[in-house]
Design a protein around this motif. Sequence first.
Motif, PDB file in Angstrom:
ATOM      1  N   LYS A 210       0.832  -1.207   0.000  1.00  0.00           N
ATOM      2  CA  LYS A 210       0.000   0.000   0.000  1.00  0.00           C
ATOM      3  C   LYS A 210       0.866   1.256   0.000  1.00  0.00           C
ATOM      4  N   LYS A 211       1.866   1.278   0.889  1.00  0.00           N
ATOM      5  CA  LYS A 211       2.741   2.446   0.980  1.00  0.00           C
ATOM      6  C   LYS A 211       3.463   2.694  -0.338  1.00  0.00           C
ATOM      7  N   GLU A 212       3.958   1.625  -0.938  1.00  0.00           N
ATOM      8  CA  GLU A 212       4.675   1.754  -2.206  1.00  0.00           C
ATOM      9  C   GLU A 212       3.740   2.211  -3.321  1.00  0.00           C
ATOM     10  N   THR A 213       2.546   1.631  -3.369  1.00  0.00           N
ATOM     11  CA  THR A 213       1.584   1.954  -4.432  1.00  0.00           C
ATOM     12  C   THR A 213       1.152   3.407  -4.358  1.00  0.00           C
ATOM     13  N   TYR A 214       0.714   3.845  -3.179  1.00  0.00           N
ATOM     14  CA  TYR A 214       0.149   5.194  -3.057  1.00  0.00           C
ATOM     15  C   TYR A 214       1.212   6.288  -2.997  1.00  0.00           C
TER      16      TYR A 214
ATOM     17  N   GLN B 230      -3.864   8.570 -11.886  1.00  0.00           N
ATOM     18  CA  GLN B 230      -4.360   7.740 -10.799  1.00  0.00           C
ATOM     19  C   GLN B 230      -4.875   8.589  -9.642  1.00  0.00           C
ATOM     20  N   ARG B 231      -4.224   9.721  -9.404  1.00  0.00           N
ATOM     21  CA  ARG B 231      -4.736  10.623  -8.354  1.00  0.00           C
ATOM     22  C   ARG B 231      -6.058  11.255  -8.785  1.00  0.00           C
ATOM     23  N   VAL B 232      -6.220  11.527 -10.067  1.00  0.00           N
ATOM     24  CA  VAL B 232      -7.500  12.019 -10.571  1.00  0.00           C
ATOM     25  C   VAL B 232      -8.579  10.970 -10.309  1.00  0.00           C
ATOM     26  N   GLN B 233      -8.249   9.708 -10.561  1.00  0.00           N
ATOM     27  CA  GLN B 233      -9.205   8.636 -10.311  1.00  0.00           C
ATOM     28  C   GLN B 233      -9.594   8.564  -8.836  1.00  0.00           C
ATOM     29  N   LEU B 234      -8.612   8.718  -7.941  1.00  0.00           N
ATOM     30  CA  LEU B 234      -8.905   8.707  -6.508  1.00  0.00           C
ATOM     31  C   LEU B 234      -9.792   9.881  -6.110  1.00  0.00           C
ATOM     32  N   SER B 235      -9.553  11.035  -6.721  1.00  0.00           N
ATOM     33  CA  SER B 235     -10.345  12.226  -6.385  1.00  0.00           C
ATOM     34  C   SER B 235     -11.812  12.046  -6.736  1.00  0.00           C
ATOM     35  N   ARG B 236     -12.092  11.141  -7.676  1.00  0.00           N
ATOM     36  CA  ARG B 236     -13.464  10.908  -8.135  1.00  0.00           C
ATOM     37  C   ARG B 236     -14.092   9.668  -7.528  1.00  0.00           C
ATOM     38  N   HIS B 237     -13.404   9.029  -6.612  1.00  0.00           N
ATOM     39  CA  HIS B 237     -13.933   7.793  -6.036  1.00  0.00           C
ATOM     40  C   HIS B 237     -15.312   8.062  -5.416  1.00  0.00           C
ATOM     41  N   PRO B 238     -16.321   7.265  -5.767  1.00  0.00           N
ATOM     42  CA  PRO B 238     -17.684   7.540  -5.295  1.00  0.00           C
ATOM     43  C   PRO B 238     -17.879   7.434  -3.796  1.00  0.00           C
ATOM     44  N   ASP B 239     -16.935   6.805  -3.092  1.00  0.00           N
ATOM     45  CA  ASP B 239     -17.057   6.664  -1.639  1.00  0.00           C
ATOM     46  C   ASP B 239     -16.340   7.778  -0.872  1.00  0.00           C
ATOM     47  N   ARG B 240     -15.707   8.716  -1.593  1.00  0.00           N
ATOM     48  CA  ARG B 240     -15.061   9.839  -0.910  1.00  0.00           C
ATOM     49  C   ARG B 240     -16.109  10.704  -0.213  1.00  0.00           C
TER      50      ARG B 240
ATOM     51  N   LEU C 154      -6.562  18.610  -0.522  1.00  0.00           N
ATOM     52  CA  LEU C 154      -6.361  17.283   0.019  1.00  0.00           C
ATOM     53  C   LEU C 154      -5.364  16.553  -0.863  1.00  0.00           C
ATOM     54  N   GLU C 155      -4.686  15.581  -0.315  1.00  0.00           N
ATOM     55  CA  GLU C 155      -3.566  14.928  -0.983  1.00  0.00           C
ATOM     56  C   GLU C 155      -3.915  14.343  -2.347  1.00  0.00           C
TER      57      GLU C 155
ATOM     58  N   GLY D 205      -1.054  24.832   0.861  1.00  0.00           N
ATOM     59  CA  GLY D 205      -0.736  23.660   1.656  1.00  0.00           C
ATOM     60  C   GLY D 205      -1.469  22.425   1.189  1.00  0.00           C
ATOM     61  N   ILE D 206      -0.994  21.273   1.668  1.00  0.00           N
ATOM     62  CA  ILE D 206      -1.591  19.982   1.319  1.00  0.00           C
ATOM     63  C   ILE D 206      -2.030  19.294   2.606  1.00  0.00           C
ATOM     64  N   VAL D 207      -3.268  18.808   2.612  1.00  0.00           N
ATOM     65  CA  VAL D 207      -3.796  18.090   3.772  1.00  0.00           C
ATOM     66  C   VAL D 207      -3.650  16.593   3.514  1.00  0.00           C
ATOM     67  N   LYS D 208      -2.917  15.924   4.389  1.00  0.00           N
ATOM     68  CA  LYS D 208      -2.641  14.494   4.234  1.00  0.00           C
ATOM     69  C   LYS D 208      -3.924  13.672   4.317  1.00  0.00           C
ATOM     70  N   GLU D 209      -4.035  12.674   3.441  1.00  0.00           N
ATOM     71  CA  GLU D 209      -5.164  11.753   3.464  1.00  0.00           C
ATOM     72  C   GLU D 209      -4.742  10.425   4.090  1.00  0.00           C
ATOM     73  N   PRO D 210      -5.695   9.642   4.586  1.00  0.00           N
ATOM     74  CA  PRO D 210      -5.362   8.295   5.090  1.00  0.00           C
ATOM     75  C   PRO D 210      -4.746   7.460   3.968  1.00  0.00           C
ATOM     76  N   LEU D 211      -3.934   6.483   4.323  1.00  0.00           N
ATOM     77  CA  LEU D 211      -3.319   5.619   3.331  1.00  0.00           C
ATOM     78  C   LEU D 211      -4.404   4.930   2.501  1.00  0.00           C
ATOM     79  N   GLY D 212      -4.355   5.128   1.181  1.00  0.00           N
ATOM     80  CA  GLY D 212      -5.375   4.553   0.311  1.00  0.00           C
ATOM     81  C   GLY D 212      -6.413   5.558  -0.144  1.00  0.00           C
ATOM     82  N   GLY D 213      -6.418   6.751   0.457  1.00  0.00           N
ATOM     83  CA  GLY D 213      -7.362   7.782   0.045  1.00  0.00           C
ATOM     84  C   GLY D 213      -8.403   8.089   1.102  1.00  0.00           C
ATOM     85  N   ALA D 214      -9.066   9.232   0.965  1.00  0.00           N
ATOM     86  CA  ALA D 214     -10.054   9.689   1.948  1.00  0.00           C
ATOM     87  C   ALA D 214     -11.205   8.708   2.120  1.00  0.00           C
ATOM     88  N   HIS D 215     -11.538   7.979   1.054  1.00  0.00           N
ATOM     89  CA  HIS D 215     -12.681   7.066   1.111  1.00  0.00           C
ATOM     90  C   HIS D 215     -12.427   5.841   1.979  1.00  0.00           C
ATOM     91  N   THR D 216     -11.155   5.536   2.261  1.00  0.00           N
ATOM     92  CA  THR D 216     -10.840   4.357   3.069  1.00  0.00           C
ATOM     93  C   THR D 216     -11.070   4.602   4.559  1.00  0.00           C
TER      94      THR D 216
END
Length: 315
Positions: free
Chosen positions: A45-49, A56-66, A214-215, A260-271
């Motif tokens: 997970k750490k390596e991937t994110y 891929q970050r654009v895809q995370l920003s659009r995740h329906p569970d965010r 957000l990250e 500034g940048i606000v850190k998100e949980p590992l895997g994205g805000a939706h996790t």
Amino acid sequence: MLLDFEQPIASLEGKLIEMQKLAAESDVDVREAVAALEARIKALKKETYANLTRWQRVQLSRHPDRPYTLDYIEGMASTFVELHGDRTVGDDKAMVGGFGEIAGQTVMFVGQQKGHNTKQRQYRNFGMPNPEGYRKALRLMKLAEKFNVPVVTLIDTPGAFPGLEAEERGQGEAIARNLKEMFMLKVPVICVIIGEGASGGALGIAIGDRVLMLENTWYSVISPESCSSILWRSWDYKEQAAEALKLTATDMHKAGLVDGIVKEPLGGAHTAPEQMIETLKNTLVKTLKELSAISAEDRISQRIDKFSAMGVVVE
């Protein structure tokens, strides 16, 4: 919903579940194997994110569970009173706002709202405000100024609504007026991009003393798909477009376009939505305290200077 680059992680997590189930149903001791697999999943997970591409970050920003704007407001504010209407045309459901209390401080929340399901998305016009949405936002910000209440805007839009009727009602003028008026607001203004930050639709509520991202969000004059369709006459080159646009939080901060940048949980805000909401709340409380120590005149001057210094001029 799993994104393509998350498949290897999901595969390992599936094996972990099977292993834990086996341990529960038998006397086999698999504690060491479980611990090793958990460590492997965490490392992957750490390596991937840490090495995500811009697309891929654009895809995370659009995740329906965010979490969306109202999720953040309801999670951060102990009380929230939503206000409606622009007092001219109607109430734009894609733009929400109202007074809320966060850590004992009353603030005016304003932001674009998407939907968690198809019916809600249609009701919210997919987070794309009409002119009355931007006029509603400005009305609420001026109301906040009247009562000396700070403004917090939460930005998450694929763009202002591009329909003919929106243009007929003055979409460009409404956004332009917001830019002008937000520069001169006497109260502290904090703007946070919580998902997509596309074009003037985002900028219409993004002039502030502090602009944060957000990250795993993006902020650009155009989406990767639209850029691809203009340059290559096809959406097939959206990944290349995302790289060229340099639209991630890291890119924007490096260019001096956000503060500034606000850190998100590992895997994205939706996790871990609750953790993300708490992190943003703490950031807002800290930033509001910093801004309240500055006089209104100095804040306005610094706000204007900050945006005036953006960009590069080549003669």
